[in-house]
Motif scaffolding. Structure first.
Motif, PDB file in Angstrom:
ATOM      1  N   ILE A  21      52.633 -26.811  79.696  1.00 16.81           N
ATOM      2  CA  ILE A  21      52.241 -25.685  80.553  1.00 16.81           C
ATOM      3  C   ILE A  21      50.771 -25.826  80.962  1.00 16.81           C
ATOM      4  CG2 ILE A  21      51.837 -23.176  80.617  1.00 16.81           C
ATOM      5  CD1 ILE A  21      54.778 -23.892  80.957  1.00 16.81           C
ATOM      6  N   GLU A  22      49.916 -26.158  80.021  1.00 15.12           N
ATOM      7  CA  GLU A  22      48.490 -26.332  80.337  1.00 15.12           C
ATOM      8  C   GLU A  22      48.288 -27.468  81.336  1.00 15.12           C
ATOM      9  OE1 GLU A  22      45.984 -24.278  79.551  1.00 15.12           O
ATOM     10  OE2 GLU A  22      47.568 -23.047  78.671  1.00 15.12           O
ATOM     11  N   ASP A  23      49.003 -28.570  81.155  1.00 15.96           N
ATOM     12  CA  ASP A  23      48.911 -29.695  82.091  1.00 15.96           C
ATOM     13  C   ASP A  23      49.388 -29.289  83.482  1.00 15.96           C
ATOM     14  OD1 ASP A  23      47.984 -31.263  80.001  1.00 15.96           O
ATOM     15  OD2 ASP A  23      49.893 -32.340  79.723  1.00 15.96           O
ATOM     16  N   GLN A  24      50.439 -28.503  83.534  1.00 11.80           N
ATOM     17  CA  GLN A  24      50.967 -28.046  84.829  1.00 11.80           C
ATOM     18  C   GLN A  24      49.966 -27.146  85.549  1.00 11.80           C
ATOM     19  OE1 GLN A  24      53.222 -30.424  85.224  1.00 11.80           O
ATOM     20  NE2 GLN A  24      54.411 -28.934  86.344  1.00 11.80           N
ATOM     21  N   LYS A  25      49.240 -26.328  84.808  1.00 16.93           N
ATOM     22  CA  LYS A  25      48.223 -25.467  85.425  1.00 16.93           C
ATOM     23  C   LYS A  25      47.204 -26.311  86.167  1.00 16.93           C
ATOM     24  CE  LYS A  25      48.265 -21.844  81.917  1.00 16.93           C
ATOM     25  NZ  LYS A  25      47.431 -21.155  80.926  1.00 16.93           N
ATOM     26  N   VAL A  26      46.757 -27.367  85.528  1.00 21.35           N
ATOM     27  CA  VAL A  26      45.768 -28.254  86.155  1.00 21.35           C
ATOM     28  C   VAL A  26      46.374 -28.922  87.381  1.00 21.35           C
ATOM     29  CG1 VAL A  26      44.404 -30.355  85.816  1.00 21.35           C
ATOM     30  CG2 VAL A  26      44.531 -28.649  83.990  1.00 21.35           C
ATOM     31  N   ILE A  32      49.730 -26.339  94.456  1.00 19.73           N
ATOM     32  CA  ILE A  32      50.304 -25.039  94.833  1.00 19.73           C
ATOM     33  C   ILE A  32      49.648 -23.944  93.985  1.00 19.73           C
ATOM     34  CG2 ILE A  32      52.525 -25.428  95.976  1.00 19.73           C
ATOM     35  CD1 ILE A  32      53.865 -25.730  93.329  1.00 19.73           C
ATOM     36  N   PRO A  33      48.416 -23.598  94.323  1.00 18.99           N
ATOM     37  CA  PRO A  33      47.654 -22.656  93.489  1.00 18.99           C
ATOM     38  C   PRO A  33      48.295 -21.278  93.331  1.00 18.99           C
ATOM     39  CG  PRO A  33      46.541 -23.089  95.575  1.00 18.99           C
ATOM     40  CD  PRO A  33      47.686 -24.046  95.491  1.00 18.99           C
ATOM     41  N   GLU A  34      49.105 -20.870  94.275  1.00 20.83           N
ATOM     42  CA  GLU A  34      49.731 -19.543  94.174  1.00 20.83           C
ATOM     43  C   GLU A  34      50.739 -19.473  93.023  1.00 20.83           C
ATOM     44  OE1 GLU A  34      52.040 -21.953  97.208  1.00 20.83           O
ATOM     45  OE2 GLU A  34      49.936 -21.554  96.833  1.00 20.83           O
ATOM     46  N   GLU A  35      51.146 -20.604  92.497  1.00 21.58           N
ATOM     47  CA  GLU A  35      52.093 -20.629  91.390  1.00 21.58           C
ATOM     48  C   GLU A  35      51.410 -20.657  90.024  1.00 21.58           C
ATOM     49  OE1 GLU A  35      55.488 -20.331  91.751  1.00 21.58           O
ATOM     50  OE2 GLU A  35      54.990 -19.989  93.846  1.00 21.58           O
ATOM     51  N   VAL A  36      50.106 -20.882  89.991  1.00 22.62           N
ATOM     52  CA  VAL A  36      49.391 -20.981  88.716  1.00 22.62           C
ATOM     53  C   VAL A  36      49.480 -19.677  87.926  1.00 22.62           C
ATOM     54  CG1 VAL A  36      47.121 -21.358  87.653  1.00 22.62           C
ATOM     55  CG2 VAL A  36      47.873 -22.803  89.552  1.00 22.62           C
ATOM     56  N   ASN A  37      49.499 -18.552  88.600  1.00 23.39           N
ATOM     57  CA  ASN A  37      49.595 -17.271  87.898  1.00 23.39           C
ATOM     58  C   ASN A  37      50.854 -17.199  87.028  1.00 23.39           C
ATOM     59  OD1 ASN A  37      48.606 -14.558  87.349  1.00 23.39           O
ATOM     60  ND2 ASN A  37      50.408 -13.876  88.492  1.00 23.39           N
ATOM     61  N   LYS A  38      51.959 -17.735  87.521  1.00 25.94           N
ATOM     62  CA  LYS A  38      53.188 -17.752  86.717  1.00 25.94           C
ATOM     63  C   LYS A  38      52.972 -18.571  85.443  1.00 25.94           C
ATOM     64  CE  LYS A  38      56.370 -17.494  90.612  1.00 25.94           C
ATOM     65  NZ  LYS A  38      57.400 -18.216  91.372  1.00 25.94           N
ATOM     66  N   LEU A  39      52.292 -19.692  85.584  1.00 27.25           N
ATOM     67  CA  LEU A  39      52.030 -20.544  84.420  1.00 27.25           C
ATOM     68  C   LEU A  39      51.063 -19.873  83.453  1.00 27.25           C
ATOM     69  CD1 LEU A  39      51.758 -23.913  86.331  1.00 27.25           C
ATOM     70  CD2 LEU A  39      53.558 -23.289  84.710  1.00 27.25           C
ATOM     71  N   ASP A  40      50.109 -19.124  84.010  1.00 28.46           N
ATOM     72  CA  ASP A  40      49.163 -18.397  83.151  1.00 28.46           C
ATOM     73  C   ASP A  40      49.875 -17.387  82.260  1.00 28.46           C
ATOM     74  OD1 ASP A  40      46.849 -19.679  84.020  1.00 28.46           O
ATOM     75  OD2 ASP A  40      46.445 -18.194  85.580  1.00 28.46           O
ATOM     76  N   HIS A  41      50.995 -16.867  82.734  1.00 28.33           N
ATOM     77  CA  HIS A  41      51.722 -15.833  82.002  1.00 28.33           C
ATOM     78  C   HIS A  41      53.081 -16.325  81.493  1.00 28.33           C
ATOM     79  CE1 HIS A  41      48.791 -13.660  84.486  1.00 28.33           C
ATOM     80  NE2 HIS A  41      48.658 -12.956  83.388  1.00 28.33           N
ATOM     81  N   ALA A  42      53.239 -17.621  81.384  1.00 26.87           N
ATOM     82  CA  ALA A  42      54.510 -18.189  80.910  1.00 26.87           C
ATOM     83  C   ALA A  42      54.829 -17.675  79.505  1.00 26.87           C
ATOM     84  CB  ALA A  42      54.428 -19.709  80.909  1.00 26.87           C
ATOM     85  N   TYR A  43      56.101 -17.496  79.262  1.00 28.35           N
ATOM     86  CA  TYR A  43      56.580 -17.095  77.938  1.00 28.35           C
ATOM     87  C   TYR A  43      56.986 -18.365  77.212  1.00 28.35           C
ATOM     88  CZ  TYR A  43      59.542 -14.859  74.394  1.00 28.35           C
ATOM     89  OH  TYR A  43      60.112 -14.446  73.218  1.00 28.35           O
ATOM     90  N   VAL A  44      56.236 -18.704  76.183  1.00 29.94           N
ATOM     91  CA  VAL A  44      56.507 -19.895  75.383  1.00 29.94           C
ATOM     92  C   VAL A  44      56.565 -19.429  73.933  1.00 29.94           C
ATOM     93  CG1 VAL A  44      55.729 -22.211  74.777  1.00 29.94           C
ATOM     94  CG2 VAL A  44      55.192 -21.292  77.035  1.00 29.94           C
ATOM     95  N   ALA A  45      57.735 -19.575  73.319  1.00 33.65           N
ATOM     96  CA  ALA A  45      57.907 -19.036  71.972  1.00 33.65           C
ATOM     97  C   ALA A  45      58.898 -19.871  71.171  1.00 33.65           C
ATOM     98  CB  ALA A  45      58.400 -17.593  72.054  1.00 33.65           C
ATOM     99  N   GLN A  46      58.773 -19.740  69.869  1.00 30.39           N
ATOM    100  CA  GLN A  46      59.718 -20.360  68.949  1.00 30.39           C
ATOM    101  C   GLN A  46      60.509 -19.249  68.275  1.00 30.39           C
ATOM    102  OE1 GLN A  46      57.961 -22.750  65.839  1.00 30.39           O
ATOM    103  NE2 GLN A  46      59.875 -22.853  64.715  1.00 30.39           N
ATOM    104  N   LYS A  47      61.805 -19.423  68.266  1.00 29.02           N
ATOM    105  CA  LYS A  47      62.718 -18.506  67.576  1.00 29.02           C
ATOM    106  C   LYS A  47      63.576 -19.367  66.662  1.00 29.02           C
ATOM    107  CE  LYS A  47      61.743 -14.838  70.256  1.00 29.02           C
ATOM    108  NZ  LYS A  47      61.196 -13.599  69.817  1.00 29.02           N
ATOM    109  N   GLY A  48      63.143 -19.503  65.422  1.00 29.33           N
ATOM    110  CA  GLY A  48      63.875 -20.369  64.496  1.00 29.33           C
ATOM    111  C   GLY A  48      63.812 -21.811  64.956  1.00 29.33           C
ATOM    112  N   GLN A  49      64.979 -22.418  65.151  1.00 24.34           N
ATOM    113  CA  GLN A  49      65.029 -23.807  65.586  1.00 24.34           C
ATOM    114  C   GLN A  49      64.977 -23.951  67.108  1.00 24.34           C
ATOM    115  OE1 GLN A  49      68.975 -24.679  63.939  1.00 24.34           O
ATOM    116  NE2 GLN A  49      69.642 -25.285  65.978  1.00 24.34           N
ATOM    117  N   TYR A  50      64.807 -22.865  67.818  1.00 28.79           N
ATOM    118  CA  TYR A  50      64.783 -22.886  69.276  1.00 28.79           C
ATOM    119  C   TYR A  50      63.366 -22.692  69.807  1.00 28.79           C
ATOM    120  CZ  TYR A  50      69.765 -22.213  68.653  1.00 28.79           C
ATOM    121  OH  TYR A  50      71.070 -22.346  68.262  1.00 28.79           O
TER     122      TYR A  50
END
Length: 75
Positions: A21-26, A32-50
């Motif tokens: 995600i950080e690499d994609q922001k750069v 496509i700078p208008e899409e960076v906001n989505k990456l800034d607020h991306a949901y990245v989480a671990q739920k057990g083995q997922y």
């Protein structure tokens, strides 16, 4: 959604996802700078083995849907 073999692997995958995600922001900043906001607020989480990665305009709704699905799956 990444289905890992165990929580240890999921923890490692979580770090890979966060780095991606950080690499994609750069990468997107000039492309496509208008899409960076989505990456800034991306949901990245671990739920057990997922590991979940969601990039959307509506993170709150996505997170709510995921949390509900996780709760339903643990009943």
């Amino acid at each position: 959604l990444f289905d890992c073999s165990d929580e240890k692997q999921a923890k490692a995958m979580l770090e890979v996802a966060k780095t991606h995600i950080e690499d994609q922001k750069v990468s997107f900043a000039d492309y496509i700078p208008e899409e960076v906001n989505k990456l800034d607020h991306a949901y990245v989480a671990q739920k057990g083995q997922y590991v979940l990665v969601v990039v959307t305009d509506d993170v709150a709704t996505a997170q709510s849907i995921i949390d509900d699905a996780v709760k339903a799956g643990t009943k």
